[in-house]
Enzyme design. Structure first.
Site, PDB file in Angstrom:
ATOM      1  N   CYS A 278     -50.132 -49.447 -12.888  1.00 11.17           N
ATOM      2  CA  CYS A 278     -49.770 -50.411 -13.922  1.00 11.17           C
ATOM      3  C   CYS A 278     -49.401 -49.634 -15.180  1.00 11.17           C
ATOM      4  O   CYS A 278     -50.004 -48.592 -15.473  1.00 11.17           O
ATOM      5  CB  CYS A 278     -50.952 -51.339 -14.182  1.00 11.17           C
ATOM      6  SG  CYS A 278     -50.611 -52.617 -15.398  1.00 11.17           S
ATOM      7  N   GLU A 312     -46.377 -48.154  -8.134  1.00 12.84           N
ATOM      8  CA  GLU A 312     -46.722 -49.297  -7.292  1.00 12.84           C
ATOM      9  C   GLU A 312     -45.787 -50.455  -7.602  1.00 12.84           C
ATOM     10  O   GLU A 312     -45.445 -50.704  -8.752  1.00 12.84           O
ATOM     11  CB  GLU A 312     -48.181 -49.682  -7.550  1.00 12.84           C
ATOM     12  CG  GLU A 312     -48.684 -50.849  -6.718  1.00 12.84           C
ATOM     13  CD  GLU A 312     -50.135 -51.191  -7.030  1.00 12.84           C
ATOM     14  OE1 GLU A 312     -50.433 -52.380  -7.235  1.00 12.84           O
ATOM     15  OE2 GLU A 312     -50.954 -50.241  -7.096  1.00 12.84           O
TER      16      GLU A 312
END
Length: 415
Positions: A278, A312
């Site tokens: 993140c 991700e």
């Protein structure tokens, strides 16, 4: 209620309806947008009937959800005829279908996926996305006080109920403790002795610093960080399960302390080879080059680990922009050097720690890659590279000095 609003309501089963205007949840109407002082079509997401005047939470169609807001009926234009609303809705559907097909085809071409491979054919993921969107559709906190900045929030964040549905939340920029009122915040600020994130400072270059914070050792801080980040990230789902992650906090440092400007998280052990889970740069510090700096730091850590990494998925809209910009910057800097003209994609991967698929996707986007006889060939045309470099704005960019990183990879567990 105008005929057009009845016909084009997005949620016919909703019982929430304003008796004065006839508007209900799901209705589409034109609303005056304060950002450009023009009318835009929007959809009513929620209605507050227990306040005066009645308030409507609206989503501006074709715009990001971060721009959703509460408005009153005086902002609406209820005189638009049925044909305008209907035509706008039909045009919206046509554009959405066309964009979806083109974007999917472009993705398939970049990643060499056959056209019969359906990227969206995942009912479980689709159901989770729908549930997430429904649960987070209305912003519960409108503003935060964070250090010297008052920041307008973008999205819903699952703070405890007693801290939700308030106009302004006060957050200590050092401890990330959150409070409901100014007096409590000011008392905390006077007593708080914390002047930097917990954990180890692993990088310092001038006024910029990185701290590594272990989610297992500093659980409350990291949970509070995730709650803060969710106010500005639409698809973030990690809030409380922070133990498997390390958090890298980027700070601007002065005599008052180390002030957080952004961060990224990273799994301690990623089976997919992700070097970043993140990423966020807080709104007051965006457009300063910190997004690229955070990404660059994650790749420097991958180099130390001796691994190629990738972020991700899914990335936020701003995350996609930052990564595309970073990959372009790194690859063009390498290819403009004549000594590197014989490099292969694998060679570049070893130099940069960028994953093979991300390199090929970026080179293809730049028109610098050909697929020939079953393998990718870099077509590093000097003129094309020069044209791309000329488009890049000439400005001082903040970069990472690898010699100032003091860090060792997280020990791999044998369990």
């Amino acid at each position: 209620m105008p005929k057009s609003l009845k016909q084009h309501s997005g949620n016919q089963n909703s019982k929430v309806q304003d008796p004065e205007t006839g508007l209900q949840v799901g209705s589409k109407v034109y609303c005056l947008w304060a950002r450009d002082n023009e009318y835009h079509q929007c959809e009513i997401v929620e209605i507050k009937l227990d306040v005066s005047p009645v308030q409507f939470y609206v989503h501006y169609i074709d715009f990001d959800r971060r721009l959703d807001e509460w408005v009153t009926a005086e902002r609406f234009n209820l005189d638009e005829d049925d044909e305008n609303i209907k035509r706008d809705s039909e045009d919206e559907n046509k554009v959405e279908r066309k964009l979806t097909r083109n974007m999917k085809r472009h993705y398939n071409e970049i990643h060499n996926i056959s056209n019969d491979h359906d990227l969206d054919n995942d009912p479980v993921q689709a159901a989770l996305e729908k549930e997430h969107e429904e649960f987070t559709k209305v912003k519960n906190i409108q503003r935060i006080q964070f250090g010297k900045y008052e920041i307008e929030t973008w999205y819903f964040s699952p703070y405890p109920e007693e801290y939700s549905h308030i106009d302004k939340l006060y957050i200590c920029e050092f401890s990330l403790k959150y409070m409901k009122n100014r007096r409590t915040y000011e008392r905390h600020r006077d007593k708080c002795t914390t002047k930097h994130p917990p954990g180890d400072e692993i990088y310092r270059n001038g006024s910029l610093s990185f701290f590594e914070v272990d989610g297992e050792k500093q659980k409350i801080y990291c949970q509070n960080l995730c709650l803060l980040a969710k106010l500005f990230l639409d698809h973030k789902t990690l809030y409380f399960d922070v133990e498997p992650f390390l958090f890298y906090i980027l700070c601007e440092c002065d005599e008052e302390g180390c002030h957080m400007v952004g961060y990224f998280s990273k799994e301690k052990q990623s089976a997919e080879g992700n070097n970043l889970a993140c990423i966020l740069t807080l709104p007051p510090h965006q457009k300063k080059g910190y997004g690229k700096l955070l990404i660059g730091f994650s790749y420097e850590l991958s180099k130390i680990e001796g691994k190629e990494g990738t972020p991700e998925r899914p990335l936020s809209d701003l995350g996609k922009i930052s990564y595309r910009s970073y990959w372009k910057h790194v690859l063009l800097d390498i290819l403009q050097n004549p000594a590197n003209k014989a490099l292969s994609v694998k060679d570049i991967g070893k130099m940069t720690a960028i994953k093979y698929e991300d390199i090929t996707a970026t080179l293809q986007y730049l028109g610098l890659l050909k697929y020939w006889k079953g393998q990718h060939i870099i077509a590093a045309n000097p003129k094309v590279i020069e044209e791309h470099l000329e488009k890049r704005k000439k400005k001082d960019e903040v970069t990472i000095d690898p010699s100032k990183i003091h860090w060792a990879p997280y020990p791999i567990s044998n369990n």
